[in-house]
Write a protein that holds these residues in place. Structure first.
Motif, mmCIF file in Angstrom:
data_model
loop_
_atom_site.group_PDB
_atom_site.id
_atom_site.type_symbol
_atom_site.label_atom_id
_atom_site.label_comp_id
_atom_site.label_asym_id
_atom_site.label_seq_id
_atom_site.Cartn_x
_atom_site.Cartn_y
_atom_site.Cartn_z
ATOM 1 N N VAL A 103 0.837 -1.203 0.000
ATOM 2 C CA VAL A 103 0.000 0.000 0.000
ATOM 3 C C VAL A 103 0.873 1.254 0.000
ATOM 4 O O VAL A 103 0.608 2.222 -0.736
ATOM 5 C CB VAL A 103 -0.949 -0.012 1.211
ATOM 6 C CG1 VAL A 103 -1.678 1.323 1.335
ATOM 7 C CG2 VAL A 103 -1.944 -1.149 1.091
ATOM 8 N N THR A 104 1.938 1.249 0.810
ATOM 9 C CA THR A 104 2.835 2.405 0.861
ATOM 10 C C THR A 104 3.500 2.648 -0.485
ATOM 11 O O THR A 104 3.615 3.800 -0.939
ATOM 12 C CB THR A 104 3.907 2.187 1.947
ATOM 13 O OG1 THR A 104 3.259 1.958 3.205
ATOM 14 C CG2 THR A 104 4.813 3.388 2.051
ATOM 15 N N LEU A 105 3.948 1.568 -1.120
ATOM 16 C CA LEU A 105 4.583 1.709 -2.426
ATOM 17 C C LEU A 105 3.602 2.252 -3.465
ATOM 18 O O LEU A 105 3.942 3.150 -4.250
ATOM 19 C CB LEU A 105 5.131 0.362 -2.876
ATOM 20 C CG LEU A 105 5.869 0.320 -4.221
ATOM 21 C CD1 LEU A 105 7.107 1.202 -4.168
ATOM 22 C CD2 LEU A 105 6.241 -1.108 -4.584
ATOM 23 N N THR A 106 2.384 1.732 -3.466
ATOM 24 C CA THR A 106 1.382 2.197 -4.437
ATOM 25 C C THR A 106 1.026 3.661 -4.209
ATOM 26 O O THR A 106 0.985 4.460 -5.152
ATOM 27 C CB THR A 106 0.124 1.322 -4.340
ATOM 28 O OG1 THR A 106 0.480 -0.048 -4.555
ATOM 29 C CG2 THR A 106 -0.904 1.746 -5.374
ATOM 30 N N VAL A 107 0.759 4.014 -2.941
ATOM 31 C CA VAL A 107 0.413 5.400 -2.633
ATOM 32 C C VAL A 107 1.595 6.321 -2.918
ATOM 33 O O VAL A 107 1.425 7.428 -3.444
ATOM 34 C CB VAL A 107 -0.042 5.515 -1.168
ATOM 35 C CG1 VAL A 107 -0.253 6.977 -0.778
ATOM 36 C CG2 VAL A 107 -1.326 4.723 -0.944
ATOM 37 N N GLY A 108 2.800 5.863 -2.592
ATOM 38 C CA GLY A 108 3.971 6.699 -2.839
ATOM 39 C C GLY A 108 4.188 6.970 -4.313
ATOM 40 O O GLY A 108 4.489 8.106 -4.714
ATOM 41 N N ILE A 109 4.033 5.943 -5.129
ATOM 42 C CA ILE A 109 4.191 6.148 -6.572
ATOM 43 C C ILE A 109 3.098 7.071 -7.089
ATOM 44 O O ILE A 109 3.351 7.975 -7.899
ATOM 45 C CB ILE A 109 4.165 4.793 -7.299
ATOM 46 C CG1 ILE A 109 5.409 3.980 -6.938
ATOM 47 C CG2 ILE A 109 4.083 4.991 -8.805
ATOM 48 C CD1 ILE A 109 5.418 2.584 -7.538
ATOM 49 N N GLY A 110 1.860 6.847 -6.635
ATOM 50 C CA GLY A 110 0.776 7.717 -7.086
ATOM 51 C C GLY A 110 0.948 9.158 -6.630
ATOM 52 O O GLY A 110 0.640 10.097 -7.371
ATOM 53 N N TRP A 111 1.457 9.356 -5.411
ATOM 54 C CA TRP A 111 1.632 10.711 -4.879
ATOM 55 C C TRP A 111 2.777 11.440 -5.559
ATOM 56 O O TRP A 111 2.662 12.629 -5.877
ATOM 57 C CB TRP A 111 1.870 10.627 -3.379
ATOM 58 C CG TRP A 111 2.006 11.972 -2.709
ATOM 59 C CD1 TRP A 111 3.151 12.679 -2.490
ATOM 60 C CD2 TRP A 111 0.937 12.790 -2.211
ATOM 61 N NE1 TRP A 111 2.883 13.869 -1.875
ATOM 62 C CE2 TRP A 111 1.521 13.961 -1.694
ATOM 63 C CE3 TRP A 111 -0.448 12.637 -2.141
ATOM 64 C CZ2 TRP A 111 0.754 14.976 -1.116
ATOM 65 C CZ3 TRP A 111 -1.194 13.634 -1.560
ATOM 66 C CH2 TRP A 111 -0.598 14.791 -1.065
ATOM 67 N N SER A 112 3.881 10.736 -5.771
ATOM 68 C CA SER A 112 5.068 11.401 -6.314
ATOM 69 C C SER A 112 5.079 11.465 -7.839
ATOM 70 O O SER A 112 5.589 12.427 -8.410
ATOM 71 C CB SER A 112 6.333 10.682 -5.834
ATOM 72 O OG SER A 112 6.342 9.340 -6.283
#
Length: 369
Positions: free
Chosen positions: A88-97
């Motif tokens: 979840v962190t990786l997915t959200v991080g990629i989407g955010w950045s």
């Protein structure tokens, strides 16, 4: 010797109390059972694909959690929670950045592909043999024929939209896709959290004298799916990196996006390689025939390397699948289940091959062709 011959004749003969009508009834029951199974598959094919996709996602989570448990000695539940949090962190991080950049790159890729499809059609229209080709092509592929009242430009737009944005209609509307993905993720999480609960529930439906074999088959199927996923993930990463770097060196625009697209398409063996190469070739046409030939050679070399170097190395520790059977399985499951069947044909076939190998007795030396 005579007694042995008599014993063999008795074993091969039908039961004395079985009449011809009983044989016909048994054949009819078998035929009706097969017909009912095939009809059920045809009617609830979408549900079957969702269940299998959920199972495949659960196998991925379970495999990653077991690896983390082995490395850290944590309980399985804690390891699974850490894996889920990291994903979840990786997915959200990629989407955010990079979310805006990804959307912008996708829009640029769509516009570039649409422009190149128009340019390619104009080139074919100016060439006599190309004009003949356009006359025979259906309107849905940008041609003049078979359009059912649809103009060539409308067919061209259909072709561009299919190449650039066909994922929108993958399982229906965008809401249908998101809803299906949500079901797959949630069900996969529940399956991975308590795999023994669901496995034991299935085993309770099996007759008691077959449960030991059923347990072996389920374990073999799960191990095969995990081996296939691990091998295919490595294969996709190598193909994506090599494609992106090669396109960047040649000077093709949107090389990173095309490399990522090639990696995603490589989830579907053989057919996916062609699907991933088409957008790169279309964009290379805007640079010239020399660059187009270089892109074609690049993808040919990558696929040669993947098929003759990477695949044998991966199959030593993963799943061995005959290439002919892989292509035929994609045609078979794609025809029955549509696009989901085409995408999931390879892991489904790998699982069925492993199960069949477990259930069927091996061939003796004198039985081999």
């Amino acid at each position: 010797m005579a007694s042995e011959q008599t014993l063999d004749d008795q074993q091969q003969a039908p039961p004395p109390d079985e009449t011809p009508l009983d044989s016909i009834a048994r054949i009819l029951r078998l035929t009706l059972t097969i017909a009912a199974v095939m009809l059920s598959i045809w009617l609830i094919g979408d549900v079957i694909m969702v269940v299998f996709a959920s199972t495949l996602f659960a196998v991925i989570l379970h495999g990653l959690a077991r690896m983390l448990k082995r490395w850290t000695k944590l309980p399985y539940g804690a390891a699974l929670a850490i894996v889920c949090v990291l994903m979840v962190t990786l997915t959200v991080g990629i989407g955010w950045s990079s979310g805006s950049d990804i959307v912008a790159q996708a829009a640029k890729l769509r516009d570039a592909l649409t422009t190149q499809v128009y340019a390619l059609r104009d080139r074919l229209a100016a060439w006599p043999q190309g004009q003949v080709l356009l006359d025979y092509l259906p309107a849905s592929l940008g041609g003049h024929g078979g359009g059912g009242g649809t103009s060539g430009s409308g067919g061209l737009m259909s072709l561009g939209s299919r190449i650039a944005g066909s994922m929108t209609g993958f399982l229906g509307s965008a809401f249908g896709v998101m809803g299906t993905l949500a079901v797959v993720v949630i069900a996969g999480l529940y399956f991975a959290a308590s795999p023994a609960l669901y496995a034991n529930g299935i085993l309770r439906l099996v007759p008691r004298h077959w449960r030991a074999r059923g347990q072996e088959v389920m374990l073999v199927a799960a191990d095969t799916l995990w081996a296939w996923v691990a091998g295919q993930a490595l294969d996709m990463a190598v193909v994506g990196i090599l494609s992106g770097m090669g396109l960047w060196i040649i000077g093709v625009p949107l090389a990173v996006s095309l490399g990522f697209l090639a990696a995603l398409c490589n989830f579907i063996p053989y057919i996916g390689a062609i699907l991933g190469a088409v957008p790169a070739l279309l964009l290379a046409l805007s640079l010239g025939l020399r660059e187009t030939a270089m892109v074609a050679a690049l993808y040919a070399v990558i696929q040669f390397f993947e098929g003759n170097v990477m695949a044998p190395l991966i199959q030593r520790r993963a799943v061995q699948m005959p290439p002919g059977l892989t292509v035929l399985s994609q045609t078979f499951f794609g025809g029955i289940f549509g696009a989901p069947g085409l995408i999931l044909a390879s892991p489904l076939t790998a699982m069925l091959l492993a199960v069949g190998d477990k259930l069927a007795p091996p061939l003796e030396d004198d039985e081999r062709v």
